[in-house]
Design a protein around this motif. Structure first.
Motif, PDB file in Angstrom:
ATOM      1  N   ASP A 250      39.654  25.917  37.307  1.00 44.49           N
ATOM      2  CA  ASP A 250      41.008  25.575  37.743  1.00 44.49           C
ATOM      3  C   ASP A 250      42.061  26.309  36.919  1.00 44.49           C
ATOM      4  OD1 ASP A 250      40.567  24.252  35.375  1.00 44.49           O
ATOM      5  OD2 ASP A 250      41.412  22.337  36.026  1.00 44.49           O
ATOM      6  N   GLN A 251      41.632  27.317  36.161  1.00 42.56           N
ATOM      7  CA  GLN A 251      42.550  28.106  35.353  1.00 42.56           C
ATOM      8  C   GLN A 251      42.807  29.460  36.008  1.00 42.56           C
ATOM      9  OE1 GLN A 251      41.536  28.318  31.197  1.00 42.56           O
ATOM     10  NE2 GLN A 251      40.813  26.193  31.114  1.00 42.56           N
ATOM     11  N   VAL A 252      43.824  30.140  35.508  1.00 46.79           N
ATOM     12  CA  VAL A 252      44.168  31.479  35.974  1.00 46.79           C
ATOM     13  C   VAL A 252      43.544  32.485  35.012  1.00 46.79           C
ATOM     14  CG1 VAL A 252      46.025  33.106  36.514  1.00 46.79           C
ATOM     15  CG2 VAL A 252      46.353  30.652  36.918  1.00 46.79           C
ATOM     16  N   PHE A 253      42.564  33.249  35.485  1.00 48.78           N
ATOM     17  CA  PHE A 253      41.903  34.259  34.669  1.00 48.78           C
ATOM     18  C   PHE A 253      42.555  35.613  34.908  1.00 48.78           C
ATOM     19  CE2 PHE A 253      38.778  30.980  34.425  1.00 48.78           C
ATOM     20  CZ  PHE A 253      38.034  31.226  33.268  1.00 48.78           C
ATOM     21  N   ILE A 254      42.711  36.387  33.844  1.00 43.81           N
ATOM     22  CA  ILE A 254      43.326  37.705  33.999  1.00 43.81           C
ATOM     23  C   ILE A 254      42.466  38.596  34.881  1.00 43.81           C
ATOM     24  CG2 ILE A 254      43.897  39.837  32.765  1.00 43.81           C
ATOM     25  CD1 ILE A 254      45.136  38.253  30.597  1.00 43.81           C
ATOM     26  N   ARG A 255      41.166  38.689  34.592  1.00 42.01           N
ATOM     27  CA  ARG A 255      40.314  39.588  35.394  1.00 42.01           C
ATOM     28  C   ARG A 255      40.179  39.086  36.829  1.00 42.01           C
ATOM     29  NH1 ARG A 255      35.890  37.013  32.650  1.00 42.01           N
ATOM     30  NH2 ARG A 255      36.132  38.412  30.883  1.00 42.01           N
ATOM     31  N   ASP A 256      40.115  37.780  37.019  1.00 45.10           N
ATOM     32  CA  ASP A 256      39.975  37.227  38.362  1.00 45.10           C
ATOM     33  C   ASP A 256      41.222  37.417  39.202  1.00 45.10           C
ATOM     34  OD1 ASP A 256      37.871  36.149  36.785  1.00 45.10           O
ATOM     35  OD2 ASP A 256      37.597  34.530  38.224  1.00 45.10           O
ATOM     36  N   PHE A 257      42.381  37.456  38.539  1.00 41.48           N
ATOM     37  CA  PHE A 257      43.632  37.546  39.282  1.00 41.48           C
ATOM     38  C   PHE A 257      43.896  38.951  39.811  1.00 41.48           C
ATOM     39  CE2 PHE A 257      48.327  38.200  39.322  1.00 41.48           C
ATOM     40  CZ  PHE A 257      48.622  37.359  40.392  1.00 41.48           C
ATOM     41  N   VAL A 258      43.249  39.972  39.262  1.00 43.57           N
ATOM     42  CA  VAL A 258      43.557  41.353  39.655  1.00 43.57           C
ATOM     43  C   VAL A 258      43.416  41.578  41.160  1.00 43.57           C
ATOM     44  CG1 VAL A 258      42.868  43.763  39.394  1.00 43.57           C
ATOM     45  CG2 VAL A 258      43.085  42.302  37.381  1.00 43.57           C
ATOM     46  N   PRO A 259      42.290  41.205  41.816  1.00 41.50           N
ATOM     47  CA  PRO A 259      42.241  41.413  43.274  1.00 41.50           C
ATOM     48  C   PRO A 259      43.279  40.586  44.019  1.00 41.50           C
ATOM     49  CG  PRO A 259      40.322  40.172  42.518  1.00 41.50           C
ATOM     50  CD  PRO A 259      41.013  40.684  41.297  1.00 41.50           C
ATOM     51  N   SER A 260      43.589  39.381  43.525  1.00 38.03           N
ATOM     52  CA  SER A 260      44.651  38.584  44.150  1.00 38.03           C
ATOM     53  C   SER A 260      45.987  39.309  44.031  1.00 38.03           C
ATOM     54  CB  SER A 260      44.752  37.203  43.487  1.00 38.03           C
ATOM     55  OG  SER A 260      43.574  36.454  43.655  1.00 38.03           O
ATOM     56  N   ALA A 261      46.253  39.859  42.844  1.00 37.07           N
ATOM     57  CA  ALA A 261      47.507  40.576  42.625  1.00 37.07           C
ATOM     58  C   ALA A 261      47.619  41.777  43.566  1.00 37.07           C
ATOM     59  CB  ALA A 261      47.589  41.042  41.169  1.00 37.07           C
ATOM     60  N   LEU A 262      46.542  42.515  43.722  1.00 41.07           N
ATOM     61  CA  LEU A 262      46.584  43.682  44.605  1.00 41.07           C
ATOM     62  C   LEU A 262      46.783  43.266  46.064  1.00 41.07           C
ATOM     63  CD1 LEU A 262      43.766  45.900  43.064  1.00 41.07           C
ATOM     64  CD2 LEU A 262      46.235  46.071  42.730  1.00 41.07           C
ATOM     65  N   ALA A 263      46.157  42.161  46.451  1.00 44.08           N
ATOM     66  CA  ALA A 263      46.349  41.684  47.822  1.00 44.08           C
ATOM     67  C   ALA A 263      47.808  41.344  48.072  1.00 44.08           C
ATOM     68  CB  ALA A 263      45.455  40.470  48.082  1.00 44.08           C
ATOM     69  N   PHE A 264      48.437  40.638  47.135  1.00 39.92           N
ATOM     70  CA  PHE A 264      49.848  40.292  47.292  1.00 39.92           C
ATOM     71  C   PHE A 264      50.726  41.546  47.258  1.00 39.92           C
ATOM     72  CE2 PHE A 264      48.626  35.955  45.633  1.00 39.92           C
ATOM     73  CZ  PHE A 264      48.931  35.285  46.804  1.00 39.92           C
ATOM     74  N   LEU A 265      50.436  42.461  46.365  1.00 39.22           N
ATOM     75  CA  LEU A 265      51.237  43.678  46.273  1.00 39.22           C
ATOM     76  C   LEU A 265      51.141  44.511  47.545  1.00 39.22           C
ATOM     77  CD1 LEU A 265      50.478  44.813  42.606  1.00 39.22           C
ATOM     78  CD2 LEU A 265      52.661  43.977  43.477  1.00 39.22           C
ATOM     79  N   LEU A 266      49.928  44.655  48.057  1.00 36.16           N
ATOM     80  CA  LEU A 266      49.748  45.442  49.279  1.00 36.16           C
ATOM     81  C   LEU A 266      50.389  44.768  50.488  1.00 36.16           C
ATOM     82  CD1 LEU A 266      46.044  46.587  48.772  1.00 36.16           C
ATOM     83  CD2 LEU A 266      48.105  47.987  48.554  1.00 36.16           C
ATOM     84  N   LYS A 267      50.582  43.462  50.384  1.00 32.72           N
ATOM     85  CA  LYS A 267      51.265  42.740  51.459  1.00 32.72           C
ATOM     86  C   LYS A 267      52.780  42.790  51.290  1.00 32.72           C
ATOM     87  CE  LYS A 267      51.144  38.286  53.879  1.00 32.72           C
ATOM     88  NZ  LYS A 267      50.795  36.852  53.768  1.00 32.72           N
ATOM     89  N   GLY A 268      53.235  43.288  50.149  1.00 31.21           N
ATOM     90  CA  GLY A 268      54.670  43.374  49.901  1.00 31.21           C
ATOM     91  C   GLY A 268      55.237  42.224  49.130  1.00 31.21           C
ATOM     92  N   GLU A 269      54.400  41.441  48.484  1.00 32.55           N
ATOM     93  CA  GLU A 269      54.843  40.266  47.733  1.00 32.55           C
ATOM     94  C   GLU A 269      54.600  40.528  46.255  1.00 32.55           C
ATOM     95  OE1 GLU A 269      52.751  36.977  49.421  1.00 32.55           O
ATOM     96  OE2 GLU A 269      53.684  37.212  51.385  1.00 32.55           O
ATOM     97  N   GLY A 270      55.670  40.855  45.530  1.00 33.29           N
ATOM     98  CA  GLY A 270      55.515  41.281  44.152  1.00 33.29           C
ATOM     99  C   GLY A 270      55.890  40.278  43.094  1.00 33.29           C
ATOM    100  N   GLU A 271      56.580  39.197  43.469  1.00 33.68           N
ATOM    101  CA  GLU A 271      57.100  38.279  42.460  1.00 33.68           C
ATOM    102  C   GLU A 271      55.994  37.642  41.642  1.00 33.68           C
ATOM    103  OE1 GLU A 271      59.863  34.251  42.123  1.00 33.68           O
ATOM    104  OE2 GLU A 271      58.704  34.674  43.926  1.00 33.68           O
ATOM    105  N   ILE A 272      54.926  37.212  42.291  1.00 39.54           N
ATOM    106  CA  ILE A 272      53.855  36.522  41.587  1.00 39.54           C
ATOM    107  C   ILE A 272      53.203  37.446  40.560  1.00 39.54           C
ATOM    108  CG2 ILE A 272      52.171  37.094  43.394  1.00 39.54           C
ATOM    109  CD1 ILE A 272      50.776  34.451  42.787  1.00 39.54           C
ATOM    110  N   VAL A 273      53.094  38.724  40.871  1.00 38.71           N
ATOM    111  CA  VAL A 273      52.476  39.671  39.940  1.00 38.71           C
ATOM    112  C   VAL A 273      53.393  39.928  38.756  1.00 38.71           C
ATOM    113  CG1 VAL A 273      51.404  41.936  39.723  1.00 38.71           C
ATOM    114  CG2 VAL A 273      51.277  40.698  41.890  1.00 38.71           C
ATOM    115  N   ARG A 274      54.664  40.089  39.027  1.00 36.89           N
ATOM    116  CA  ARG A 274      55.631  40.292  37.939  1.00 36.89           C
ATOM    117  C   ARG A 274      55.633  39.096  36.992  1.00 36.89           C
ATOM    118  NH1 ARG A 274      60.568  43.143  37.058  1.00 36.89           N
ATOM    119  NH2 ARG A 274      62.002  41.959  35.753  1.00 36.89           N
TER     120      ARG A 274
END
Length: 699
Positions: A250-274
């Motif tokens: 139930d935690q946010v892992f740095i390595r686990d978040f990378v594909p999530s971050a790329l999915a959001f970025l490629l969709k045009g949603e950058g706030e969560i990654v920033r």
């Protein structure tokens, strides 16, 4: 919580966020803390493992506003926030892009990557790989080891900050020029998130109709989003509704978040990654201690959790805090070496996709990059340019015999160094660091290409090795005994193709095929063009072994029988063909897709994704699969595993828009490979071994 998801303003009362400000952080921005007006900070108190936190009281809002005018920043806080996951898939406009509203305009500084390589590639010197000189350390560790960077958001108003008008004007001119150069009037800084079928990212326009499986996957990914003070900051590792004991899933892992971050970025949603990049940066400087010993200050946490704690002196009020784990709570107490490397790689990806290069130029971001590099480039006893790590310090975070110089760490290390070289601000203080990075990149690429690569010819060469050679010109430099060649490899190796072995140490070669390290060697150009094609040739030839029914194996083959008992310590989770010991991990799909697109073979990735998607949907997105063919859901696998979902979505978007993949990869840098510190040495004892293997370097 603000239901619309918009940021609050610093005049809100009873803020629930903790704003960490220290005298060192103040001095970093060129002003002293007494003049800032932050005199109403509540008393520091201990939380968890002696972590020191300060909180902002509501009465300090006017002082905070005054401070924000001094810095050109505004502290963004949101009252009444709570821990929870929100449906973050609603149409919104994010601060990584240009948007108008409420009388002000958010701006992003779009800085092209056409800066001359000469600025970054300073002349190599013999002492270039020494970054522990006083002049270098003063850049970012002056004043102590516990600098906590400010995590605030820059908001530039049209009518304020007169001293920035010239800079704003220049940015507007660059934005206008970029819009004029784009075909069909596509505007790169605007992303219409209301339209599910048409997007524009970094000047690339595409249309996409989502399938039912993709719609379900996006819903699940949005449900996994974690908020901190009303803003999205990451995604949980798994959101399995039937899991009564989530442990740290139930935690946010740095390595686990990378594909999530790329999915959001490629969709045009950058706030969560920033937000993720800034908040994890803040956690980097926290005190971390295991049994009275503290690791290096540049260490990034493996994960963090948003917790609610009662607010001091309030009845029923509470506040949110970020509680990181640097390995002191992890199974085996292993520090996450790969977290800092993933953070740098994601920072580069964020800038490439959004165009928000201003984030990379911030003082705290530059400091964070330098801290990580200093930790990785520190002088030690090792004779090799590869990073020496313990077992379990990466995605394979349990005992699996990868201690030493595992390929996964080396490939990520190489990608992180190349990313840092692009992002570091060039000045007199950073010249030594940039020189050290260049030297390490050159040495590391040679080392991996020359000594880790095996194909049919190399295996036969090892089979005929002479041992106990004492000479600077020895062929068998690592004293590898031919008897180490495993019997499975002799029959398994194809006629065409090859791969990079899993590990190399004196008298030891780990011949197992580790997928992530080989894929990232392709993506980062750590391998040569010929080697990269050879890796994909091997995967295609051994599709049944490495892909099976569920792509793809984390390593091959599995440790079995006595080997499993000795190497894993009889680990009940890493039994043969399960979990890290030959299990199948769907999250590797996005990295395989990226590698295939780079090498001009997207049909391999399309085959793998088509093979996986229906089974993943039916099985509810498991973390991993067991058995030699990947037929069964893993015996301890969580369902609705976030990076399984995000890896699938990222793969689909990259295949639908392969031109976007170029933003996430690195091309060969021949000039970098020519750099050699030996040529500048005045010592007669220094002999370079590259002459005999130069053809291998530049293949």
């Amino acid at each position: 919580m603000n239901p619309s998801g918009s940021m609050g303003i610093s005049t809100m009362k009873q803020p629930c966020c903790r704003l960490i400000i220290t005298s060192r952080a103040c001095s970093m921005f060129g002003f002293s803390s007494p003049n800032m007006g932050f005199n109403n900070l509540s008393k520091s108190r201990k939380l968890g493992h002696d972590r020191l936190i300060s909180t902002c009281s509501s009465s300090s809002s006017s002082s905070a506003a005054a401070a924000s005018r001094i810095m050109g920043f505004r502290c963004v806080i949101d009252p009444g926030c709570r821990v929870g996951r929100v449906n973050w898939g609603q149409a919104r406009v994010f601060p990584g892009y240009c948007c108008c509203g409420d009388g002000f305009r958010r701006r992003v500084s779009v800085i092209s990557n056409v800066a001359s390589d000469i600025r970054r590639r300073h002349s190599t010197s013999v002492d270039g790989n020494r970054v522990n000189e006083k002049g270098f350390e003063n850049i970012y560790v002056q004043g102590g080891l516990n600098l906590k960077p400010l995590v605030v958001e820059r908001i530039e108003r049209d009518v304020e900050f007169g001293e920035n008008e010239g800079k704003a004007s220049n940015r507007e001119e660059r934005e206008e020029e970029r819009r004029e150069e784009e075909p069909n009037g596509v505007e790169t800084c605007g992303v219409d998130v209301n339209n599910d079928t048409e997007k524009s990212i970094n000047g690339l326009r595409y249309k996409k109709e989502l399938s039912e499986i993709e719609k379900v996957a996006w819903d699940l990914l949005n449900e996994s989003v974690v908020t901190y003070c009303g803003s999205p900051v990451g995604t949980v590792a798994a959101n399995d509704p039937n899991d009564k004991s989530p442990l740290n899933y139930d935690q946010v892992f740095i390595r686990d978040f990378v594909p999530s971050a790329l999915a959001f970025l490629l969709k045009g949603e950058g706030e969560i990654v920033r937000n993720f990049l800034l908040h994890t940066l803040q956690l980097q400087s926290w005190e971390k201690t295991v049994d009275c010993y503290s690791p290096g200050q540049g260490l990034m946490p493996a994960s963090f959790k948003v917790r609610t704690v009662p607010l001091d002196g309030s009845n029923g009020a509470f506040e949110e805090v970020l509680d990181p784990d640097f390995g002191e709570s992890a199974i085996g107490r292993v520090a996450p070496v790969d977290s800092g490397l993933w953070w740098i790689i994601l920072l580069r990806s964020y800038g490439k996709i959004t165009g928000d290069y201003a984030l990379q130029e911030r003082v705290d971001i530059q400091t964070g990059i330098k801290l990580i590099l200093n930790l990785c480039l520190a002088d030690g006893f090792d004779m090799f340019p590869s990073l020496l790590v313990t077992d379990g310090s990466c995605m394979i975070d349990r005992r699996m015999g990868i201690h030493g110089h595992p390929l996964e760490i080396q490939a990520l290390f190489y990608a992180a160094l190349r990313s840092a070289l692009e992002m570091l601000t060039v000045d007199d203080g950073s010249k030594n660091l940039i020189r050290a990075v260049n030297n390490r990149l050159s040495a590391l690429s040679f080392h991996i290409r020359e000594y880790y690569w095996v194909d049919g010819k190399k295996i036969n060469e090892i089979y005929r090795y002479k041992t106990e050679e004492y000479s600077t010109n020895a062929t068998n430099k690592f004293n590898i005994y031919p008897e180490q060649i495993p019997t499975w490899l002799v029959d398994w190796f194809p006629e065409k193709g090859g791969y990079l072995i899993g590990n190399l140490q004196p008298a030891h070669m780990d011949f197992r095929f580790f997928t992530l390290g080989n894929l990232w060697s392709i993506v980062s150009s750590l391998g040569t063009q010929k080697q990269n094609q050879g890796i994909l040739n091997l995967i295609e030839d051994k599709w049944g072994d490495l892909m099976g029914e569920m792509p793809m194996k984390i390593c091959y083959p599995a440790l079995e029988y006595e080997e499993w008992r000795i190497i894993t310590g009889c680990d009940p989770k890493n039994t043969p063909w399960s979990y890290h010991n030959g299990g199948s991990w769907p999250t590797l799909l996005w990295q395989f897709t990226l590698a295939c697109i780079k090498m001009g073979r997207p049909e391999l990735a399309e085959r793998a994704v088509a093979q996986a998607e229906k089974k993943l949907f039916k099985d509810k997105w498991p973390e991993y699969y067991d058995t030699r063919n990947g037929r069964f859901i893993g015996k301890q696998a969580r369902l609705n595993q976030t990076w399984t979902i995000a890896g699938y979505l990222t793969s689909k978007m990259l295949l639908d828009n392969p031109q976007l993949a170029s933003l996430l990869m690195w091309e060969e840098d021949l000039e970098l490979l020519e750099t050699c510190i030996c040529a500048l040495s005045k010592t007669a004892r220094t002999k370079c071994s590259r002459g005999a293997a130069k053809s291998q370097i530049l293949v």
